[in-house]
Design an enzyme around this catalytic site. Structure first.
Site, PDB file in Angstrom:
ATOM      1  N   GLY A  88       2.142 -12.012  11.246  1.00  0.00           N
ATOM      2  CA  GLY A  88       2.399 -11.037  10.176  1.00  0.00           C
ATOM      3  C   GLY A  88       3.390  -9.988  10.639  1.00  0.00           C
ATOM      4  N   GLY A 136       2.096 -22.404   8.578  1.00  0.00           N
ATOM      5  CA  GLY A 136       2.931 -23.488   9.083  1.00  0.00           C
ATOM      6  C   GLY A 136       2.395 -24.122  10.345  1.00  0.00           C
ATOM      7  N   ILE A 169      -0.355  -4.207  13.428  1.00  0.00           N
ATOM      8  CA  ILE A 169      -0.869  -2.947  12.856  1.00  0.00           C
ATOM      9  C   ILE A 169      -2.335  -2.771  13.236  1.00  0.00           C
ATOM     10  CG2 ILE A 169       0.728  -2.934  10.886  1.00  0.00           C
ATOM     11  CD1 ILE A 169      -1.754  -3.767   9.141  1.00  0.00           C
ATOM     12  N   ASP A 170      -3.023  -3.873  13.595  1.00  0.00           N
ATOM     13  CA  ASP A 170      -4.471  -3.807  13.821  1.00  0.00           C
ATOM     14  C   ASP A 170      -4.846  -3.113  15.141  1.00  0.00           C
ATOM     15  OD1 ASP A 170      -4.542  -5.338  11.526  1.00  0.00           O
ATOM     16  OD2 ASP A 170      -4.753  -7.238  12.598  1.00  0.00           O
ATOM     17  N   ARG A 200     -15.249  12.594  -7.971  1.00  0.00           N
ATOM     18  CA  ARG A 200     -15.555  11.173  -7.812  1.00  0.00           C
ATOM     19  C   ARG A 200     -15.738  10.811  -6.349  1.00  0.00           C
ATOM     20  NH1 ARG A 200     -10.859   8.873 -11.863  1.00  0.00           N
ATOM     21  NH2 ARG A 200     -12.201   8.639 -13.677  1.00  0.00           N
ATOM     22  N   GLU A 207     -11.462  -3.528   6.342  1.00  0.00           N
ATOM     23  CA  GLU A 207     -11.669  -4.818   5.656  1.00  0.00           C
ATOM     24  C   GLU A 207     -12.644  -5.716   6.425  1.00  0.00           C
ATOM     25  OE1 GLU A 207      -7.865  -6.883   5.567  1.00  0.00           O
ATOM     26  OE2 GLU A 207      -7.787  -7.026   7.761  1.00  0.00           O
ATOM     27  N   LEU A 227       0.823  -2.549   1.792  1.00  0.00           N
ATOM     28  CA  LEU A 227       1.597  -1.302   1.899  1.00  0.00           C
ATOM     29  C   LEU A 227       1.566  -0.819   3.347  1.00  0.00           C
ATOM     30  CD1 LEU A 227       0.410   0.628  -1.277  1.00  0.00           C
ATOM     31  CD2 LEU A 227       2.659  -0.354  -0.861  1.00  0.00           C
TER      32      LEU A 227
HETATM   33  O1  F6P Z   1      -3.027  -8.825  11.393  1.00  0.00           O
HETATM   34  C1  F6P Z   1      -2.340  -8.008  10.500  1.00  0.00           C
HETATM   35  C2  F6P Z   1      -2.919  -8.128   9.113  1.00  0.00           C
HETATM   36  O2  F6P Z   1      -2.195  -7.264   8.262  1.00  0.00           O
HETATM   37  C3  F6P Z   1      -4.417  -7.849   9.030  1.00  0.00           C
HETATM   38  O3  F6P Z   1      -4.729  -6.491   9.094  1.00  0.00           O
HETATM   39  C4  F6P Z   1      -4.742  -8.520   7.725  1.00  0.00           C
HETATM   40  O4  F6P Z   1      -6.098  -8.936   7.698  1.00  0.00           O
HETATM   41  C5  F6P Z   1      -3.845  -9.726   7.734  1.00  0.00           C
HETATM   42  O5  F6P Z   1      -2.777  -9.439   8.610  1.00  0.00           O
HETATM   43  C6  F6P Z   1      -3.274 -10.067   6.379  1.00  0.00           C
HETATM   44  O6  F6P Z   1      -2.547 -11.240   6.506  1.00  0.00           O
HETATM   45  P1  F6P Z   1      -1.643 -11.866   5.350  1.00  0.00           P
HETATM   46  O7  F6P Z   1      -0.271 -11.311   5.524  1.00  0.00           O
HETATM   47  O8  F6P Z   1      -1.713 -13.321   5.614  1.00  0.00           O
HETATM   48  O9  F6P Z   1      -2.222 -11.480   4.025  1.00  0.00           O
END
Ligand code: F6P
Length: 401
Positions: free
Chosen positions: A16, A79, A142-143, A178, A238, A288
């Site tokens: 990603g 892929g 980003i994680d 809220r 998530e 985003l």
């Molecule tokens: O590993 C980076 C990440 O953005 C995760 O935080 C997220 O779960 C995943 O990739 C989302 O992947 P995709 O781009 O396949 O939706």
């Protein structure tokens, strides 16, 4: 020196995308060219390496990309080389693909291959290294879940995006009294949720590393209401599991490849609204967090990684990945970095600081004093903030309902 004799470096971005990739490409290209290397980029990550889908990287086409999000080389997490799950064995890619890559690298006379990626992409880079390909790794995601490095680039930009979202949710939550639930990325690590929660003033932070219950989350909302704060900001990663231990996914769990996480925010919002009859909304920040300009911190880190990747190649430290050990950039065998995911320490400084400000991680109904040597208790907290102790207890709720 004739063109044939020029040393050559290849660069690819795998998995990603994230902010800062272009800054690495730019810094590596500039540093390599100044040392006399020719530089080529592989398009679409490892796919480009297998298909010989390349582009020259020059001072001209890498100019003005320092602050541009995404990657000029393109990337894919699908892929033939998509990240597989499981142990070392099941993560292996096909032997004939490795052979093809070996052949291509030899044909191109590459002196070094810079693989910029997260744990999945670096696990592939490691397999190339074992096959004799001169690979060096640059940690991206980003994680922030790669081992050995204090930070991966992309993380700070994602946190900035999520904290900005919290700033915005704050005002609308307050206007409408809220509860707002913000679902952020991060896969199985709570780094983005934790840091964004701290930077954006989250009241509840739910992360995969800390078990939580709806009772406790609702008690926190009520406690705030008693204190006159008629709105609450909840940040959920998530990858946080539901109280029963279930992970919320967007597609079926597969043994073969990484599952897409997402959907927990709405479940939490629905439950809170039903239990407390308080208007609750959910925002899923999604991609985003991965798009747009890198922050200045990420540009600085990415630039250092790019330049030091060339140093690793010059020093022939193949099979190693760069890491940030503030303020230094060092390196370690890729195997070390991908051995174990880096996750939030529930006893760490950031969690402790959040708890000290009465931020709830959903594991207790109210204020939890994080500093063992101090004598402050829930009673003191209740007195100080004029909150009844019952608002700090879960007795009002029954999970079995
Ligand atoms: O590993 C980076 C990440 O953005 C995760 O935080 C997220 O779960 C995943 O990739 C989302 O992947 P995709 O781009 O396949 O939706």
């Amino acid at each position: 020196m004739s063109l044939e004799q020029r040393r050559k470096i290849g660069i690819l971005t795998g998995g990603g995308d994230c902010p800062g990739l272009n800054a690495v490409i730019r810094a590596a290209t500039k540093s390599a060219i100044f040392l006399g290397y020719e530089v080529i980029g592989f398009r679409r990550g490892y796919e480009g390496l297998a298909d010989l889908n390349t582009m020259p990287l020059t001072l001209e086409n890498t100019a003005n990309i320092l602050n541009v999000g995404g990657t000029i080389l393109g990337s894919t997490n699908r892929g033939r080389f998509s990240a597989k799950v499981g142990n070392e064995e099941t993560r292996r890619i096909d032997a004939d693909l490795i052979q093809l890559v070996q052949h291509n690298v030899a044909q191109l006379h590459l002196d070094g291959l810079i693989c910029i990626g997260g744990d999945g992409s670096l696990a592939i880079a490691q397999q190339f290294f074992e096959a004799g390909i001169p690979v060096v790794g640059v940690p991206k995601t980003i994680d922030n879940d790669l081992g050995c490095t204090a930070f991966t680039f992309g993380f700070d930009s994602a946190v900035a995006c999520a904290a900005n979202a919290l700033d915005r949710l704050h005002t609308t939550a307050a206007s409408h009294e809220r509860v707002m639930v913000l679902e952020v990325m991060g896969r199985h690590a709570g780094w983005i949720a934790l840091h964004a929660g701290l930077a954006g003033g989250g009241d509840v932070i739910l992360i995969p590393e800390i078990e939580w219950s709806f009772d406790n989350v609702c008690a926190k909302v009520l406690q705030r209401q008693q204190m006159g704060k008629r709105y609450t900001l909840i940040v959920v990663a998530e990858g946080a599991k539901l109280p029963g231990g279930e992970m919320v996914t967007l597609d079926a769990v597969s043994q073969q490849r990484q599952v897409r996480l997402g959907g927990i925010g709405q479940i939490i919002a629905d439950e809170i609204q039903q239990r407390l009859e308080t208007e609750t909304r959910c925002v899923v920040l999604g991609h985003l967090q991965r798009g747009g300009q890198p922050t200045y911190f990420d540009r600085c880190l990415s630039t250092q990684f790019g330049a030091h990747a060339i140093r690793l190649i010059e020093e022939k430290r193949f099979g190693e990945m760069l890491l940030y050990d503030p303020p230094e950039i060092r390196s370690t065998p890729i195997t070390e970095a991908i051995k174990r995911l880096s996750t939030v320490d529930p006893q760490g400084a950031a969690v402790e600081a959040a708890r000290a400000m009465a931020v709830s991680f959903g594991d207790s109904p109210g204020y939890q004093n994080p500093f063992p040597k101090s004598k402050v208790s829930a009673e003191t907290f209740a007195e100080k903030y004029n909150v009844s102790l019952s608002a700090l207890s879960t007795s009002r709720f029954d999970d079995s309902e």
